[in-house]
Write a protein that holds these residues in place. Structure first.
Motif: not given
Length: 94
Positions: A44-55, A69-74
């Motif tokens: 789930a965490i990887r999925q969320m990070e990948a979604a942010i990376d795509r956006k 980007i990193k603070p949003l992922k965190d």
């Protein structure tokens, strides 16, 4: 002339940053968690990070976007971990 080009580039970066932040203001991904499923939690965490990376992919390197980007992922990672710890990953879970 160089100052005009710098201002033009900055304006373009600000406009791109606005587009990036608008795209991040929408739903990123639907993630479901099962209590006690550590592999699912990591996925789930990887999925969320990948979604942010795509956006943000079209805006990588933008000096107004990159620092967020990193603070949003965190932030989202912490929220996922919090929901998992509370057992709220699945609909109807308490």
């Amino acid at each position: 002339m160089a100052k005009v080009m710098e201002l033009y580039q900055m304006r373009r970066q600000v406009e791109d940053a606005c587009r990036a932040f608008r795209s991040l203001d929408r739903e990123l991904a639907k993630i479901s968690l099962r209590p006690g499923d550590s592999a699912g939690l990591e996925a789930a965490i990887r999925q969320m990070e990948a979604a942010i990376d795509r956006k943000v992919a079209p805006f990588r390197g933008n000096r107004f976007v990159e620092p967020y980007i990193k603070p949003l992922k965190d932030k989202y990672c912490a929220a996922i971990l919090e929901k998992a710890a509370a057992g709220k990953g699945e609909p109807g879970a308490s």
